[in-house]
Design a protein around this motif. Structure first.
Motif, mmCIF file in Angstrom:
data_model
loop_
_atom_site.group_PDB
_atom_site.id
_atom_site.type_symbol
_atom_site.label_atom_id
_atom_site.label_comp_id
_atom_site.label_asym_id
_atom_site.label_seq_id
_atom_site.Cartn_x
_atom_site.Cartn_y
_atom_site.Cartn_z
ATOM 1 N N ALA A 41 0.861 -1.176 0.000
ATOM 2 C CA ALA A 41 0.000 0.000 0.000
ATOM 3 C C ALA A 41 0.896 1.224 0.000
ATOM 4 O O ALA A 41 1.926 1.250 0.681
ATOM 5 C CB ALA A 41 -0.906 0.007 1.223
ATOM 6 N N THR A 42 0.510 2.215 -0.773
ATOM 7 C CA THR A 42 1.253 3.463 -0.865
ATOM 8 C C THR A 42 0.386 4.568 -0.288
ATOM 9 O O THR A 42 -0.786 4.689 -0.640
ATOM 10 C CB THR A 42 1.616 3.776 -2.330
ATOM 11 O OG1 THR A 42 2.339 2.666 -2.864
ATOM 12 C CG2 THR A 42 2.453 5.032 -2.431
ATOM 13 N N VAL A 43 0.982 5.348 0.601
ATOM 14 C CA VAL A 43 0.242 6.387 1.305
ATOM 15 C C VAL A 43 0.924 7.730 1.077
ATOM 16 O O VAL A 43 2.140 7.859 1.219
ATOM 17 C CB VAL A 43 0.185 6.075 2.816
ATOM 18 C CG1 VAL A 43 -0.619 7.138 3.548
ATOM 19 C CG2 VAL A 43 -0.388 4.693 3.064
ATOM 20 N N GLU A 44 0.121 8.737 0.746
ATOM 21 C CA GLU A 44 0.604 10.108 0.601
ATOM 22 C C GLU A 44 0.199 10.884 1.847
ATOM 23 O O GLU A 44 -0.896 10.701 2.375
ATOM 24 C CB GLU A 44 -0.021 10.770 -0.632
ATOM 25 C CG GLU A 44 0.319 10.107 -1.946
ATOM 26 C CD GLU A 44 1.769 10.245 -2.333
ATOM 27 O OE1 GLU A 44 2.410 11.235 -1.939
ATOM 28 O OE2 GLU A 44 2.270 9.344 -3.026
ATOM 29 N N GLY A 45 1.083 11.750 2.305
ATOM 30 C CA GLY A 45 0.781 12.589 3.453
ATOM 31 C C GLY A 45 1.846 12.449 4.528
ATOM 32 O O GLY A 45 2.890 11.830 4.316
ATOM 33 N N ASP A 46 1.556 13.004 5.688
ATOM 34 C CA ASP A 46 2.553 13.018 6.758
ATOM 35 C C ASP A 46 2.093 12.220 7.977
ATOM 36 O O ASP A 46 2.440 12.532 9.116
ATOM 37 C CB ASP A 46 2.895 14.453 7.150
ATOM 38 C CG ASP A 46 1.690 15.235 7.660
ATOM 39 O OD1 ASP A 46 0.574 14.683 7.668
ATOM 40 O OD2 ASP A 46 1.878 16.399 8.046
ATOM 41 N N ALA A 47 1.327 11.154 7.746
ATOM 42 C CA ALA A 47 0.839 10.322 8.851
ATOM 43 C C ALA A 47 1.985 9.527 9.473
ATOM 44 O O ALA A 47 2.965 9.178 8.804
ATOM 45 C CB ALA A 47 -0.239 9.368 8.350
ATOM 46 N N ASP A 48 1.843 9.239 10.757
ATOM 47 C CA ASP A 48 2.803 8.431 11.482
ATOM 48 C C ASP A 48 2.715 6.979 10.999
ATOM 49 O O ASP A 48 1.616 6.432 10.868
ATOM 50 C CB ASP A 48 2.489 8.505 12.980
ATOM 51 C CG ASP A 48 3.489 7.730 13.805
ATOM 52 O OD1 ASP A 48 4.660 8.148 13.847
ATOM 53 O OD2 ASP A 48 3.090 6.717 14.388
ATOM 54 N N VAL A 49 3.865 6.365 10.727
ATOM 55 C CA VAL A 49 3.890 5.005 10.192
ATOM 56 C C VAL A 49 3.218 4.024 11.147
ATOM 57 O O VAL A 49 2.481 3.128 10.712
ATOM 58 C CB VAL A 49 5.333 4.560 9.865
ATOM 59 C CG1 VAL A 49 5.376 3.100 9.453
ATOM 60 C CG2 VAL A 49 5.923 5.438 8.774
#
Length: 65
Positions: A41-49
């Motif tokens: 899964a690829t996630v864009e943004g600044d969320a905590d891993v």
């Protein structure tokens, strides 16, 4: 920022959608896509891993960074 995580257990399009929705619900995510064939899964943004991994696991899948 783009983050890629490994997601095990996706076997169909519905699984991909479930993972994408779980990731989209994490604070800081601006976009998410899941691919069962690559098990990623690829996630864009600044969320905590750790929050991303927890969201995927809460949805019923195994995740690792």
């Amino acid at each position: 920022m783009t983050t890629t995580i490994t997601v095990e257990g996706m076997s169909c399009g519905h699984c991909e959608q479930t993972v994408e929705e779980a990731l989209a619900g994490v604070a800081g995510v601006t976009g998410a896509s899941a691919d069962r064939e690559s098990a990623q899964a690829t996630v864009e943004g600044d969320a905590d891993v750790s929050a991303l991994l927890a969201a995927v696991e809460d949805a019923g899948y195994t995740a690792q960074a």
